[in-house]
Design an enzyme around this catalytic site. Structure first.
Site, PDB file in Angstrom:
ATOM      1  N   PRO A   2      14.337 110.964   7.888  1.00  0.00           N
ATOM      2  CA  PRO A   2      14.519 110.626   8.980  1.00  0.00           C
ATOM      3  C   PRO A   2      13.564 109.187   9.302  1.00  0.00           C
ATOM      4  CG  PRO A   2      13.711 112.781   8.502  1.00  0.00           C
ATOM      5  CD  PRO A   2      13.809 112.170   7.222  1.00  0.00           C
ATOM      6  N   GLU A   3      14.250 108.467   9.995  1.00  0.00           N
ATOM      7  CA  GLU A   3      13.611 107.245  10.577  1.00  0.00           C
ATOM      8  C   GLU A   3      13.464 107.132  11.969  1.00  0.00           C
ATOM      9  OE1 GLU A   3      12.550 104.907   8.580  1.00  0.00           O
ATOM     10  OE2 GLU A   3      13.339 105.440   6.636  1.00  0.00           O
TER      11      GLU A   3
END
Ligand SMILES: [Zn+2]
Length: 269
Positions: A2-3
């Site tokens: 997850p960015e």
């Protein structure tokens, strides 16, 4: 992994289900995350969740007295379900919330973490972070002086949270392509115009990903636990040998500082 855009999408996705609601139960099923979930987490009992914010890739859940710092690590996911939910493997932490809902933290690789702080306490993780990329504070006047003394490749600096926050590998590749800057250029070799262009593209790439996330995201409340991360339209990332969307030159792939790096040798100088 997850960015920033995914974390922002998580924030926006779960906020309507938990804000203004009281914590009615806390269940730590496995406290062995990157840092152990502290016993003090039980202090959340009876507290009302007032708001949920994001800083870089961290989520912050606020009550009147406490704030909970959540990092999703490599594989963390949060979902909000009805409280008759079916428990899944890797569901490590569950908050029962007023209105018969549960917030569930699931993390197969357990690189994420959940910590609790007093509402006015300093959070060391947030102290050294660069400005939020979508804020006005993140601009060429901020970035250019920071790059001037650095000889590392610009792509590596773009992924360093002390310089730029939120441009993980995918978004660093995409931003450099959009700005027409070769990923291997020494950072101190960029002129002010290029830095300004890069700043603009980082913002645009992140913003577009957040909007895409908001539209392609199915639901954070589906029991199948799809974490809600989304496939995106990418110009260079993962596009080795595909024609460049601008000039048709095949996209190249190299490894830079151990990370897959994609670029167009014609469009990026
Ligand atoms: Zn090209």
């Amino acid at each position: 992994m997850p960015e920033l855009p995914e974390v922002e999408t998580v924030r926006a996705g779960i906020a309507p289900h938990i804000i203004g609601k009281k914590v009615k139960g806390i269940e730590v099923r496995n406290d062995r995350l990157r840092y152990p979930i502290p016993k003090e987490i039980e202090k959340l009992y009876g507290q009302v969740i007032e708001r949920i914010e994001r800083r870089a890739k961290y989520l912050l859940l606020y009550t009147a007295q406490y704030k909970v710092l959540i990092h999703l690590g490599m594989s963390g996911a949060i979902r909000v379900l009805e409280d008759d939910f079916e428990l899944k493997k890797h569901d490590h932490f569950i908050l029962q919330i007023e209105g018969d809902k549960v917030l569930i933290y699931n993390d197969p690789r357990r690189f994420g973490f959940i910590l609790i702080y007093g509402v006015d306490e300093l959070i060391p993780f947030l102290e050294k972070l660069a400005p939020e990329p979508l804020s006005d504070e993140f601009n060429a006047e901020y970035l250019y002086p920071k790059l001037r003394t650095r000889t590392r490749p610009i792509k590596s600096l773009l992924m360093d949270q002390e310089f730029v926050v939120g441009a993980g590998n995918i978004y660093a590749n995409e931003s450099l392509f959009m700005a027409g800057i070769h990923p291997e250029r020494p950072a101190n070799n960029l002129n002010p115009e290029e830095v300004a262009r890069l700043v603009e593209e980082v913002k645009k790439v992140l913003q577009r990903a957040i909007i895409q996330g908001g539209t392609t995201l199915k639901d954070f409340t589906t029991p199948d636990g799809s974490p809600g991360y989304f496939a995106q339209e990418l110009m260079v990332y993962g596009q080795k040998d595909q024609p460049c969307v601008i000039c048709q030159t095949p996209i190249e792939r190299i490894v830079l500082a151990n990370r897959a790096t994609y670029f167009c040798s014609q469009c990026q100088k």
